[in-house]
Design a protein around this motif. Structure first.
Motif, PDB file in Angstrom:
ATOM      1  N   ASP A 135       1.085  -1.071  -0.077  1.00 21.39           N
ATOM      2  CA  ASP A 135       0.209   0.034  -0.310  1.00 21.39           C
ATOM      3  C   ASP A 135       0.637   1.447   0.476  1.00 21.39           C
ATOM      4  O   ASP A 135       0.431   2.165  -0.769  1.00 21.39           O
ATOM      5  CB  ASP A 135      -0.516  -0.162   1.402  1.00 21.39           C
ATOM      6  N   ALA A 136       1.282   0.970   0.770  1.00 20.39           N
ATOM      7  CA  ALA A 136       2.630   1.862   0.894  1.00 20.39           C
ATOM      8  C   ALA A 136       3.602   2.609  -0.073  1.00 20.39           C
ATOM      9  O   ALA A 136       3.710   4.209  -0.851  1.00 20.39           O
ATOM     10  CB  ALA A 136       3.453   2.309   2.192  1.00 20.39           C
ATOM     11  N   ILE A 137       3.951   2.295  -0.669  1.00 18.51           N
ATOM     12  CA  ILE A 137       4.575   1.627  -2.048  1.00 18.51           C
ATOM     13  C   ILE A 137       3.880   2.713  -3.518  1.00 18.51           C
ATOM     14  O   ILE A 137       3.964   3.804  -3.727  1.00 18.51           O
ATOM     15  CB  ILE A 137       5.354   0.501  -2.758  1.00 18.51           C
ATOM     16  N   LYS A 138       2.865   1.990  -3.719  1.00 18.75           N
ATOM     17  CA  LYS A 138       1.699   2.420  -4.272  1.00 18.75           C
ATOM     18  C   LYS A 138       0.729   3.914  -3.938  1.00 18.75           C
ATOM     19  O   LYS A 138       0.591   4.411  -5.443  1.00 18.75           O
ATOM     20  CB  LYS A 138       0.075   1.464  -4.298  1.00 18.75           C
ATOM     21  N   GLU A 139       0.629   3.815  -2.457  1.00 23.20           N
ATOM     22  CA  GLU A 139       0.589   5.500  -2.525  1.00 23.20           C
ATOM     23  C   GLU A 139       1.809   6.371  -3.176  1.00 23.20           C
ATOM     24  O   GLU A 139       1.033   7.461  -2.506  1.00 23.20           O
ATOM     25  CB  GLU A 139       0.207   5.651  -1.018  1.00 23.20           C
ATOM     26  N   THR A 140       3.077   6.260  -3.311  1.00 27.01           N
ATOM     27  CA  THR A 140       3.928   6.956  -3.184  1.00 27.01           C
ATOM     28  C   THR A 140       4.299   6.992  -4.686  1.00 27.01           C
ATOM     29  O   THR A 140       5.126   7.857  -4.732  1.00 27.01           O
ATOM     30  CB  THR A 140       4.717   7.352  -2.225  1.00 27.01           C
ATOM     31  N   ILE A 141       4.672   5.836  -5.233  1.00 27.11           N
ATOM     32  CA  ILE A 141       5.379   5.664  -6.858  1.00 27.11           C
ATOM     33  C   ILE A 141       4.884   6.513  -7.550  1.00 27.11           C
ATOM     34  O   ILE A 141       5.796   6.755  -8.252  1.00 27.11           O
ATOM     35  CB  ILE A 141       5.161   4.497  -6.676  1.00 27.11           C
ATOM     36  N   PHE A 142       3.830   6.231  -7.385  1.00 28.61           N
ATOM     37  CA  PHE A 142       3.664   7.540  -8.997  1.00 28.61           C
ATOM     38  C   PHE A 142       3.748   9.059  -9.207  1.00 28.61           C
ATOM     39  O   PHE A 142       3.459   9.787  -9.887  1.00 28.61           O
ATOM     40  CB  PHE A 142       1.517   7.410  -8.871  1.00 28.61           C
ATOM     41  N   ALA A 143       3.958   9.896  -8.127  1.00 31.68           N
ATOM     42  CA  ALA A 143       4.271  11.125  -8.214  1.00 31.68           C
ATOM     43  C   ALA A 143       5.955  11.709  -8.121  1.00 31.68           C
ATOM     44  O   ALA A 143       6.203  12.237  -8.393  1.00 31.68           O
ATOM     45  CB  ALA A 143       4.065  11.369  -6.326  1.00 31.68           C
ATOM     46  N   ALA A 144       6.697   9.966  -8.266  1.00 36.66           N
ATOM     47  CA  ALA A 144       8.315  10.124  -8.778  1.00 36.66           C
ATOM     48  C   ALA A 144       8.399  10.690  -9.755  1.00 36.66           C
ATOM     49  O   ALA A 144       6.998  10.671 -11.155  1.00 36.66           O
ATOM     50  CB  ALA A 144       9.112   8.810  -8.939  1.00 36.66           C
ATOM     51  N   ALA A 145       9.259  11.519 -10.256  1.00 36.32           N
ATOM     52  CA  ALA A 145       9.584  12.025 -11.386  1.00 36.32           C
ATOM     53  C   ALA A 145       9.915  10.792 -12.680  1.00 36.32           C
ATOM     54  O   ALA A 145      10.986  10.243 -12.072  1.00 36.32           O
ATOM     55  CB  ALA A 145      10.943  12.734 -11.653  1.00 36.32           C
ATOM     56  N   TYR A 146       9.277  11.554 -13.474  1.00 33.42           N
ATOM     57  CA  TYR A 146       9.201   9.541 -14.662  1.00 33.42           C
ATOM     58  C   TYR A 146      10.366   9.760 -15.380  1.00 33.42           C
ATOM     59  O   TYR A 146      12.010   8.926 -16.061  1.00 33.42           O
ATOM     60  CB  TYR A 146       8.792  10.645 -15.639  1.00 33.42           C
ATOM     61  N   ASP A 147      11.561  11.075 -15.514  1.00 33.70           N
ATOM     62  CA  ASP A 147      12.353  11.510 -16.472  1.00 33.70           C
ATOM     63  C   ASP A 147      13.605  11.249 -15.578  1.00 33.70           C
ATOM     64  O   ASP A 147      12.969  11.674 -14.451  1.00 33.70           O
ATOM     65  CB  ASP A 147      12.706  12.979 -17.718  1.00 33.70           C
ATOM     66  N   GLU A 148      15.134  11.341 -16.010  1.00 34.63           N
ATOM     67  CA  GLU A 148      15.998  11.072 -14.823  1.00 34.63           C
ATOM     68  C   GLU A 148      17.331  12.071 -15.041  1.00 34.63           C
ATOM     69  O   GLU A 148      18.187  12.195 -14.977  1.00 34.63           O
ATOM     70  CB  GLU A 148      16.759   9.657 -15.346  1.00 34.63           C
ATOM     71  N   THR A 149      16.039  13.626 -15.812  1.00 36.02           N
ATOM     72  CA  THR A 149      17.041  14.406 -15.425  1.00 36.02           C
ATOM     73  C   THR A 149      17.407  14.400 -13.917  1.00 36.02           C
ATOM     74  O   THR A 149      18.736  15.526 -13.826  1.00 36.02           O
ATOM     75  CB  THR A 149      16.757  15.915 -16.102  1.00 36.02           C
ATOM     76  N   ARG A 150      16.878  15.023 -13.074  1.00 37.05           N
ATOM     77  CA  ARG A 150      17.546  15.084 -12.068  1.00 37.05           C
ATOM     78  C   ARG A 150      16.807  13.377 -10.709  1.00 37.05           C
ATOM     79  O   ARG A 150      16.224  12.719 -10.296  1.00 37.05           O
ATOM     80  CB  ARG A 150      16.008  15.828 -10.444  1.00 37.05           C
ATOM     81  N   PRO A 151      18.648  12.305 -10.723  1.00 39.81           N
ATOM     82  CA  PRO A 151      18.087  11.486 -11.100  1.00 39.81           C
ATOM     83  C   PRO A 151      17.633  11.214  -9.691  1.00 39.81           C
ATOM     84  O   PRO A 151      17.299   9.989  -9.002  1.00 39.81           O
ATOM     85  CB  PRO A 151      19.598  10.327 -10.776  1.00 39.81           C
ATOM     86  N   GLU A 152      18.064  11.757  -8.213  1.00 43.98           N
ATOM     87  CA  GLU A 152      17.614  11.773  -6.861  1.00 43.98           C
ATOM     88  C   GLU A 152      15.967  11.520  -6.837  1.00 43.98           C
ATOM     89  O   GLU A 152      15.481  11.014  -5.640  1.00 43.98           O
ATOM     90  CB  GLU A 152      18.008  13.039  -6.161  1.00 43.98           C
ATOM     91  N   ILE A 153      15.540  12.824  -7.393  1.00 47.62           N
ATOM     92  CA  ILE A 153      13.889  12.096  -7.622  1.00 47.62           C
ATOM     93  C   ILE A 153      13.364  11.380  -8.059  1.00 47.62           C
ATOM     94  O   ILE A 153      11.834  11.450  -8.742  1.00 47.62           O
ATOM     95  CB  ILE A 153      13.030  13.692  -7.572  1.00 47.62           C
ATOM     96  N   SER A 154      13.908  10.343  -8.901  1.00 47.43           N
ATOM     97  CA  SER A 154      13.484   9.338 -10.133  1.00 47.43           C
ATOM     98  C   SER A 154      12.784   8.697  -8.881  1.00 47.43           C
ATOM     99  O   SER A 154      12.455   7.447 -10.161  1.00 47.43           O
ATOM    100  CB  SER A 154      14.072   9.649 -11.070  1.00 47.43           C
TER     101      SER A 154
END
Lengths: 368, 368
Positions: A135-154
């Motif tokens: 549940d915790a993964i599903k509730e957060t993962i969708f908000a991560a950045a798609y591209d990897e220009t800023r890898p730390e938030i991908s």
């Protein structure tokens, strides 16, 4: 190598490991899975060099040894066999398979050429319920950045403190934070940024096992997840996660409590009239009428105005959100009613469940 | 134009007509549906110039008139509204829609510019049960040629004789024929080649109505299907259908009766080892062992040999089929057991249900 096992056991093991092996043109052996029958243990494993998955299966070793076999073909083939005993025998990189009235030979590759799976020392164990983690993964993962220009938030930040496990993801337009309270005191603080691919694979595997708990071991540059016969090891993303606490609003001018299903349906309806590329819907809050007015105008298509009865604390307010971000957040809240907290159209809005703590979703407004 | 109707009625009507309106860049008005409120009847219609669909819906006309509105947006919007009364009012090509707490304006286009739907005289009616027609279309349509280099076989032949309705489709590698017996004597013989797109749309609409029977009117260059409030008219394909009767084998050297599910599963398994592009599986029949041996060899991947217990009449035989064609045919046979009739590897093989008449599927062998 010569082993005997049931179709059911082998098929379950292949469901766990074969998914990771893909079309790898630079290193074709990564399209294969490794079968090892050594020291009384039959183990299937696969890797894409970032993630490694291994799974022990029950069976009888008649001759120890190891080999590799094309993952897709082998998994597809085994899945179509009846649930009977399967004999697998390797000789000179040819894998002979016999099951009831079927005989098959599959061309393998040399097990010596298969890359070694990384390993991690099992210390500072964190134990979690599988449902809670999923549940915790599903509730957060969708908000991560798609591209990897800023890898730390991908990736998704996993932060362990004495009494909490936090999962955080952001793409700088919105942020999701989930806090899991743990009763057992954790040993030491640690922060690890996990790649989304690893967490997707983890969710997939958590869905095909019947295990209740899993053990997590985190290091700065690696993470290991253990579920009974299955181990998933992954590299972590390097870099330091942004100090996201500072953008969480500390105050609120207007607080709205709305029925979640009604709100989702209304936003879907209004969003048909958003400007494409902007995806804007305007929320206007009228405390005296106990009403939230949701609207969108598209010069080419037309316009929509919808009125929704809601509970309101605080003053009149107005904010413009991207309807996709809004729906992403709402659809991940497990609560009949949701709370929306607004300061004005320059500060981020907060969305959270009315009941239940530990989840927070923040969206930046579209400034006009 | 000003009309009142329920969301349920309007939504059902839009489910029927809106699907046909697509992205038409040369004639943008074809992305719209036509709403006509005249002579006490509210009618929705759409066309792609090859097919025309119209549907009458119940409602109240407050002011007669007609207009066009973007199909996708209008259908999506109406589908999200609650099942309440909807007011639709057109003025200067702007369509105003009011339903409970929602107000919307959609930009329409001039109804005068909407192409006229073709019409066909309703004579020589053929009445059919909807389930029977739907099954017959599904059992044949997949065998029609994909490309249009030979337009006459890119559709499905519908042939009416005194006591039968035949549906036939072929791509010259395989052929499917379904014969529907009719008790009522049909008036006149006629052959019409129906485009697959028309039949796909017909199947879709047959699936969303609760009607039991439909009326069909065929002409050489047109076909009309009537179901209560719905009419679907389509052009037919010009040209004459090949004389397919001559390729149906008149004799048989070996006849195999196999359990359908077992056979399908075995072919799927063996086909994993077919040569890509050739898709060949070899069927060898051994009457003395009551066994059919299905095999495939792929130099890169490996090979498979599967044995299946079957009932056999006639002598030993061998034939090579494209496994896709074989599975297409088998999956459309509603019978526990299937019959395969073979002469040799140069003549087509016949597949049909063991029980039930009226269906025939023929595949050309792969010559080696």
């Amino acid at each position: 190598m010569k082993i005997l096992c049931t179709q059911e056991n082998l098929n379950q093991g292949l469901n766990v490991v074969s998914h990771l092996a893909g079309k790898n043109t630079t290193l074709p052996i990564l399209d294969n899975i490794l079968i090892k029958a050594e020291d009384g243990i039959i183990q299937l494993s696969s890797t894409n060099l970032e993630i490694g998955i291994s799974c022990r299966i029950r069976g009888k070793i008649e001759e120890p040894g190891k080999t590799t076999v094309p993952a897709r073909l082998f998994a597809d083939y085994i899945s179509l066999l009846p649930n009977e005993k399967i004999l697998i025998e390797e000789s000179e990189k040819k894998i002979y398979i016999k099951c009831t009235d079927q005989e098959t030979t599959i061309q393998g590759m040399n097990a010596e050429d298969y890359p070694l799976l990384p390993s991690l020392e099992k210390k500072n164990k964190i134990q979690l319920n599988i449902g809670t983690l999923k549940d915790a993964i599903k509730e957060t993962i969708f908000a991560a950045a798609y591209d990897e220009t800023r890898p730390e938030i991908s990736g998704v930040l996993m932060k362990i403190t004495e009494k909490e496990i936090r999962l955080v993801a952001t793409d700088s337009y919105r942020l999701a934070e989930k806090i899991i309270k743990v009763e057992k005191k954790q040993v030491g603080e640690i922060e690890t940024i996990l790649p989304t691919r690893t967490l997707q694979e983890l969710i997939r595997i958590l869905g095909v096992t019947a295990v209740e708990n899993l053990d997590i071991y985190l290091a700065e540059n690696q993470a290991l997840f253990c579920l009974d016969e299955i181990e998933i090891i992954s590299r972590a993303i390097e870099g330091s996660y942004p100090d996201y606490q500072q953008i969480i609003p500390k105050e609120c001018k207007t607080k709205v409590v709305a029925n979640k299903e009604e709100l989702v349906k209304t936003i879907k309806t209004t969003s048909l009239f958003s400007r494409s590329g902007v995806n804007d819907v305007t929320l206007k809050i009228f405390p005296d009428k106990k009403e939230m007015v949701i609207s969108a105008v598209n010069a080419q298509l037309g316009e929509n105005v919808s009125r929704l009865k809601v509970a309101i604390e605080g003053g009149e307010n107005e904010i413009v959100f991207n309807h996709r971000y809004l729906l992403d957040g709402l659809q991940n809240i497990n609560s009949e009613k949701v709370v929306i907290e607004i300061i004005n159209n320059t500060n981020p809005g907060v969305i959270k469940p009315e009941e239940g703590e530990g989840y927070l979703y923040i969206i930046m407004p579209i400034k006009q």
